[in-house]
Design an enzyme around this catalytic site. Structure first.
Site, PDB file in Angstrom:
ATOM      1  N   ASP A 215       0.879  -1.161   0.000  1.00 33.96           N
ATOM      2  CA  ASP A 215       0.000   0.000   0.000  1.00 33.96           C
ATOM      3  C   ASP A 215       0.928   1.225   0.000  1.00 33.96           C
ATOM      4  O   ASP A 215       2.131   1.103   0.271  1.00 33.96           O
ATOM      5  CB  ASP A 215      -0.872  -0.046   1.273  1.00 33.96           C
ATOM      6  CG  ASP A 215      -1.687   1.220   1.459  1.00 33.96           C
ATOM      7  OD1 ASP A 215      -2.324   1.656   0.485  1.00 33.96           O
ATOM      8  OD2 ASP A 215      -1.676   1.776   2.576  1.00 33.96           O
TER       9      ASP A 215
ATOM     10  N   ASP B  82      -0.235   5.074   0.912  1.00 33.31           N
ATOM     11  CA  ASP B  82      -0.536   6.082   1.935  1.00 33.31           C
ATOM     12  C   ASP B  82      -0.419   5.484   3.336  1.00 33.31           C
ATOM     13  O   ASP B  82      -1.129   4.537   3.676  1.00 33.31           O
ATOM     14  CB  ASP B  82      -1.966   6.615   1.753  1.00 33.31           C
ATOM     15  CG  ASP B  82      -2.156   7.366   0.438  1.00 33.31           C
ATOM     16  OD1 ASP B  82      -1.223   8.051   0.005  1.00 33.31           O
ATOM     17  OD2 ASP B  82      -3.253   7.274  -0.144  1.00 33.31           O
TER      18      ASP B  82
ATOM     19  N   ASN C 187      -4.421   9.617  -6.718  1.00 31.24           N
ATOM     20  CA  ASN C 187      -3.241  10.481  -6.712  1.00 31.24           C
ATOM     21  C   ASN C 187      -1.943   9.680  -6.556  1.00 31.24           C
ATOM     22  O   ASN C 187      -0.865  10.268  -6.426  1.00 31.24           O
ATOM     23  CB  ASN C 187      -3.340  11.500  -5.564  1.00 31.24           C
ATOM     24  CG  ASN C 187      -4.465  12.498  -5.781  1.00 31.24           C
ATOM     25  OD1 ASN C 187      -4.403  13.318  -6.690  1.00 31.24           O
ATOM     26  ND2 ASN C 187      -5.516  12.411  -4.971  1.00 31.24           N
TER      27      ASN C 187
ATOM     28  N   GLY D  30      -7.610   3.721   3.844  1.00 36.45           N
ATOM     29  CA  GLY D  30      -7.731   2.669   2.829  1.00 36.45           C
ATOM     30  C   GLY D  30      -9.045   2.700   2.062  1.00 36.45           C
ATOM     31  O   GLY D  30      -9.215   1.956   1.098  1.00 36.45           O
ATOM     32  N   ILE D  31      -9.985   3.528   2.503  1.00 37.43           N
ATOM     33  CA  ILE D  31     -11.301   3.609   1.841  1.00 37.43           C
ATOM     34  C   ILE D  31     -11.239   4.658   0.722  1.00 37.43           C
ATOM     35  O   ILE D  31     -10.660   5.731   0.913  1.00 37.43           O
ATOM     36  CB  ILE D  31     -12.400   4.000   2.870  1.00 37.43           C
ATOM     37  CG1 ILE D  31     -12.391   3.039   4.073  1.00 37.43           C
ATOM     38  CG2 ILE D  31     -13.772   4.055   2.212  1.00 37.43           C
ATOM     39  CD1 ILE D  31     -12.731   1.610   3.751  1.00 37.43           C
TER      40      ILE D  31
ATOM     41  N   ASP E 245      -1.268  -0.385   6.182  1.00 31.82           N
ATOM     42  CA  ASP E 245      -1.433   0.318   7.471  1.00 31.82           C
ATOM     43  C   ASP E 245      -2.894   0.422   7.905  1.00 31.82           C
ATOM     44  O   ASP E 245      -3.165   0.878   9.017  1.00 31.82           O
ATOM     45  CB  ASP E 245      -0.863   1.740   7.394  1.00 31.82           C
ATOM     46  CG  ASP E 245      -1.712   2.648   6.518  1.00 31.82           C
ATOM     47  OD1 ASP E 245      -2.074   2.210   5.397  1.00 31.82           O
ATOM     48  OD2 ASP E 245      -2.033   3.773   6.943  1.00 31.82           O
TER      49      ASP E 245
ATOM     50  N   ARG F  63     -12.244   7.554  -2.210  1.00 37.58           N
ATOM     51  CA  ARG F  63     -12.684   8.937  -1.954  1.00 37.58           C
ATOM     52  C   ARG F  63     -14.191   9.044  -1.718  1.00 37.58           C
ATOM     53  O   ARG F  63     -14.633   9.613  -0.705  1.00 37.58           O
ATOM     54  CB  ARG F  63     -12.274   9.831  -3.137  1.00 37.58           C
ATOM     55  CG  ARG F  63     -12.312  11.315  -2.805  1.00 37.58           C
ATOM     56  CD  ARG F  63     -11.899  12.146  -4.020  1.00 37.58           C
ATOM     57  NE  ARG F  63     -10.619  11.706  -4.560  1.00 37.58           N
ATOM     58  CZ  ARG F  63     -10.188  11.969  -5.797  1.00 37.58           C
ATOM     59  NH1 ARG F  63     -10.942  12.678  -6.615  1.00 37.58           N
ATOM     60  NH2 ARG F  63      -9.011  11.527  -6.198  1.00 37.58           N
TER      61      ARG F  63
ATOM     62  N   SER G 204      -5.811   5.189  -4.099  1.00 32.80           N
ATOM     63  CA  SER G 204      -5.720   6.634  -4.349  1.00 32.80           C
ATOM     64  C   SER G 204      -5.488   6.933  -5.820  1.00 32.80           C
ATOM     65  O   SER G 204      -4.547   6.437  -6.428  1.00 32.80           O
ATOM     66  CB  SER G 204      -4.592   7.249  -3.534  1.00 32.80           C
ATOM     67  OG  SER G 204      -4.421   8.602  -3.930  1.00 32.80           O
TER      68      SER G 204
HETATM   69  C1  BG6 Z   1      -6.147   5.611   0.299  1.00 38.38           C
HETATM   70  C2  BG6 Z   1      -6.169   6.410   1.581  1.00 38.38           C
HETATM   71  O1  BG6 Z   1      -4.851   5.189   0.029  1.00 38.38           O
HETATM   72  O2  BG6 Z   1      -6.598   6.413  -0.797  1.00 38.38           O
HETATM   73  C3  BG6 Z   1      -7.537   7.028   1.805  1.00 38.38           C
HETATM   74  O3  BG6 Z   1      -5.835   5.548   2.659  1.00 38.38           O
HETATM   75  C4  BG6 Z   1      -7.966   7.826   0.586  1.00 38.38           C
HETATM   76  O4  BG6 Z   1      -7.474   7.849   2.946  1.00 38.38           O
HETATM   77  C5  BG6 Z   1      -7.923   6.921  -0.637  1.00 38.38           C
HETATM   78  O5  BG6 Z   1      -9.280   8.337   0.761  1.00 38.38           O
HETATM   79  C6  BG6 Z   1      -8.355   7.624  -1.930  1.00 38.38           C
HETATM   80  O6  BG6 Z   1      -7.425   8.603  -2.270  1.00 38.38           O
HETATM   81  P1  BG6 Z   1      -7.671   9.690  -3.393  1.00 38.38           P
HETATM   82  O7  BG6 Z   1      -6.304  10.349  -3.525  1.00 38.38           O
HETATM   83  O8  BG6 Z   1      -8.068   8.985  -4.656  1.00 38.38           O
HETATM   84  O9  BG6 Z   1      -8.719  10.611  -2.909  1.00 38.38           O
HETATM   85 MG    MG Z   2      -2.724   3.164   3.656  1.00 42.82          MG
END
Ligand code: BG6
Ligand code: MG
Length: 213
Positions: free
Chosen positions: A10, A12, A119, A47-48, A171, A50, A117
């Site tokens: 993972d 983040d 991002n 981990g959830i 995590d 957006r 994510s």
């Molecule tokens: C996960 C994070 O990796 O990515 C979450 O643990 C976050 O907190 C999720 O909401 C989605 O990320 P993003 O950057 O697409 O909004």
């Molecule tokens: Mg994480």
């Protein structure tokens, strides 16, 4: 001891502390809607994806939100998050992260990244570690986020390794559940009292040794 063929990380909260930035961005958004927000509630969001996170926050509000309103709020949070990550650099790698990736490489493991994510590619670029991965899942291609196993199974498939020959590093409670649902060995990073489903828990990647799992 079992010889794994691949490791799937993972991002983040494992490799870099973007979990903190997600927390700050969600906190501002929640409070703008009159919803109280603290570290304990945030733990459920780790981990959830957006929209799933936004739904959990807005469920605390007495009023209902239209799809357009939700989209606007999710965009607002993401713009704030993007501002927070804009200045990231290799200095933002968590202690032990590069050594962990290099140890996996030295061990002959294929290395994947499974972050929900959207991002993640930007963060990897800013950290300067994109080329350390054999495969990075594009979160935009995932239909069901963690705790569903889809993302870890996709990483395994693209790495060309059976799920049972992979282990995952996470995590988040939802992330560990995703790894276990995929039939993989789970290394939790953080608090053993929280990551109860993990096969082993280490406080951070300084304690990571791929030869031990
Ligand atoms: C996960 C994070 O990796 O990515 C979450 O643990 C976050 O907190 C999720 O909401 C989605 O990320 P993003 O950057 O697409 O909004
Ligand atoms: Mg994480």
């Amino acid at each position: 001891m079992k010889q794994y063929k691949a490791v799937i990380f993972d991002l983040d909260g494992v490799i870099t502390d973007t979990a903190r930035y997600h927390y700050l961005a969600w906190k501002r958004l929640a409070e703008s809607q009159g919803v109280p927000f603290d570290e304990a509630f945030n733990e459920h969001l780790k981990g959830i994806d957006r929209m799933g996170s936004l739904d959990l926050i807005l469920a605390q509000s007495p009023r209902a939100f239209s799809d357009d309103e939700k989209l606007a709020l999710a965009t607002e949070k993401n713009e704030h998050y993007k501002e927070l990550i804009a200045t990231m650099s290799p200095d933002d790698l968590l202690p032990g992260a590069v050594a962990a990736l290099d140890a996996c490489r030295a061990q002959g493991l294929r290395i994947g990244l499974a972050s929900v994510s959207k991002n993640a590619f930007t963060v990897l670029e800013r950290l300067g570690i994109t080329d350390k991965f054999d495969y990075v899942v594009d979160a935009a291609t995932i239909a069901r986020g963690k705790p569903d196993p889809e993302i870890f199974l996709k990483a395994a498939r693209e790495l060309g390794v059976a799920a049972a020959d992979c282990f995952g590093v996470e995590d988040a409670v939802a992330g560990v559940a995703s790894i276990k649902a995929a039939g993989m060995y789970a290394v939790g990073v953080g608090d053993a009292g929280i990551l109860t489903q993990a096969d082993v828990v280490i406080p951070d990647l300084r304690g990571f040794d791929p030869a031990k799992y």
